[in-house]
Design a protein around this motif. Structure first.
Motif, PDB file in Angstrom:
ATOM      1  N   VAL A  99       0.848  -1.189   0.000  1.00  0.00           N
ATOM      2  CA  VAL A  99       0.000   0.000   0.000  1.00  0.00           C
ATOM      3  C   VAL A  99       0.882   1.236   0.000  1.00  0.00           C
ATOM      4  O   VAL A  99       1.729   1.405   0.880  1.00  0.00           O
ATOM      5  N   TYR A 100       0.690   2.088  -1.001  1.00  0.00           N
ATOM      6  CA  TYR A 100       1.463   3.321  -1.114  1.00  0.00           C
ATOM      7  C   TYR A 100       0.568   4.526  -0.843  1.00  0.00           C
ATOM      8  O   TYR A 100      -0.480   4.680  -1.468  1.00  0.00           O
ATOM      9  N   PHE A 101       0.990   5.372   0.079  1.00  0.00           N
ATOM     10  CA  PHE A 101       0.269   6.594   0.417  1.00  0.00           C
ATOM     11  C   PHE A 101       0.966   7.802  -0.207  1.00  0.00           C
ATOM     12  O   PHE A 101       2.183   7.951  -0.091  1.00  0.00           O
ATOM     13  N   MET A 102       0.165   8.687  -0.825  1.00  0.00           N
ATOM     14  CA  MET A 102       0.684   9.942  -1.381  1.00  0.00           C
ATOM     15  C   MET A 102      -0.002  11.115  -0.692  1.00  0.00           C
ATOM     16  O   MET A 102      -1.228  11.236  -0.737  1.00  0.00           O
ATOM     17  N   PRO A 103       0.746  11.999  -0.019  1.00  0.00           N
ATOM     18  CA  PRO A 103       0.137  13.127   0.701  1.00  0.00           C
ATOM     19  C   PRO A 103      -0.380  14.213  -0.226  1.00  0.00           C
ATOM     20  O   PRO A 103      -0.192  14.170  -1.440  1.00  0.00           O
ATOM     21  N   GLY A 104      -1.042  15.197   0.367  1.00  0.00           N
ATOM     22  CA  GLY A 104      -1.620  16.296  -0.391  1.00  0.00           C
ATOM     23  C   GLY A 104      -0.608  17.370  -0.728  1.00  0.00           C
ATOM     24  O   GLY A 104       0.585  17.277  -0.382  1.00  0.00           O
ATOM     25  N   LEU A 105      -1.080  18.399  -1.397  1.00  0.00           N
ATOM     26  CA  LEU A 105      -0.233  19.482  -1.883  1.00  0.00           C
ATOM     27  C   LEU A 105       0.590  20.089  -0.747  1.00  0.00           C
ATOM     28  O   LEU A 105       0.057  20.497   0.274  1.00  0.00           O
ATOM     29  N   ALA A 106       1.901  20.115  -0.953  1.00  0.00           N
ATOM     30  CA  ALA A 106       2.872  20.700  -0.024  1.00  0.00           C
ATOM     31  C   ALA A 106       3.041  19.906   1.260  1.00  0.00           C
ATOM     32  O   ALA A 106       3.820  20.284   2.132  1.00  0.00           O
TER      33      ALA A 106
END
Length: 231
Positions: free
Chosen positions: A6-13
């Motif tokens: 499972v790969y998590f990608m955070p939000g802008l900045a």
């Protein structure tokens, strides 16, 4: 049985610390965190997505993206086979952009805004999302660590100019009922988290810890929506 990557990608900045409260069963899942990289000069979102895909070493992963990270994982999924594609507090098409952002896009006002104001806007977005205490302000200072001017200008432009008129049918969309950035009234076909704001990945962590694993495993394949009132 092998674990599910499972790969998590955070939000802008934002950095992966926004996921620090999210817990998945370590016997079932291997969890990885993607981070924003500084874009190349005039780099397209497609090329950026291809570059981030190179960070994924496991086959058929689950991609989970928050806000702009949700847009990015949808672009990444065009170049890699995924087990599940989940977006949180994000949009599935450019038609789900609120009118104010569509106005900024149409008038190209984003080209006139100084970078310092863009960063201030990111902070303001977090603060108006129902979390205004001094403690929460300190948390957001910790979360919003990507402050490179090239990245900020690039990221705002890519959100506004994202061209995706038709949603990917594979997307599982989780959205808060009180999201101020992307109001839920503009969002179609999503799991609504009662009381969730744009930063609910942090503030509604109990809901995610109770439901996210089942969503990944497809235990709601009969069409039932997880208990959106749990928070």
């Amino acid at each position: 049985m092998s674990k599910i990557p499972v790969y998590f990608m955070p939000g802008l900045a934002a950095n992966p610390l926004i996921f620090e409260r999210i817990k998945l069963d370590e016997t079932l899942f291997d969890v990885y965190y993607l981070e924003w990289e500084i874009p190349e000069k005039e780099e397209s979102l497609e090329d950026y997505a291809k570059r981030l895909v190179l960070k994924i070493k496991e086959e058929n992963p689950v991609l989970i993206g928050v806000s702009f990270g949700g847009i990015l994982v949808q672009e990444m999924a065009k170049h890699i086979s995924v087990r599940k594609l989940i977006i949180i507090s994000s949009i599935k098409t450019n038609l789900e952009l609120p009118k104010r952002l569509q106005f900024i896009k149409k008038t190209k006002l984003y080209k006139l805004v100084p970078i310092s104001l863009l960063l201030g806007f990111v902070k303001l977005v977090q603060l108006i999302s129902g979390e205004k205490t001094k403690h929460k302000m300190q948390l957001y200072e910790k979360f919003l660590s990507v402050r490179d001017e090239r990245y900020l200008k690039w990221a705002f432009e890519k959100v506004l100019l994202w061209n995706c008129p038709v949603a990917n049918e594979k997307v599982i969309h989780i959205h808060g009922s009180r999201d101020e950035v992307f109001p839920v009234k503009n969002i179609k076909n999503c799991i609504v988290v009662a009381g969730g704001t744009h930063v609910m990945i942090y503030t509604k962590y109990r809901w995610f810890n109770a439901n996210l694993a089942n969503i990944i495993l497809g235990k709601n394949s009969n069409g039932e929506i997880p208990n959106s009132n749990f928070y």
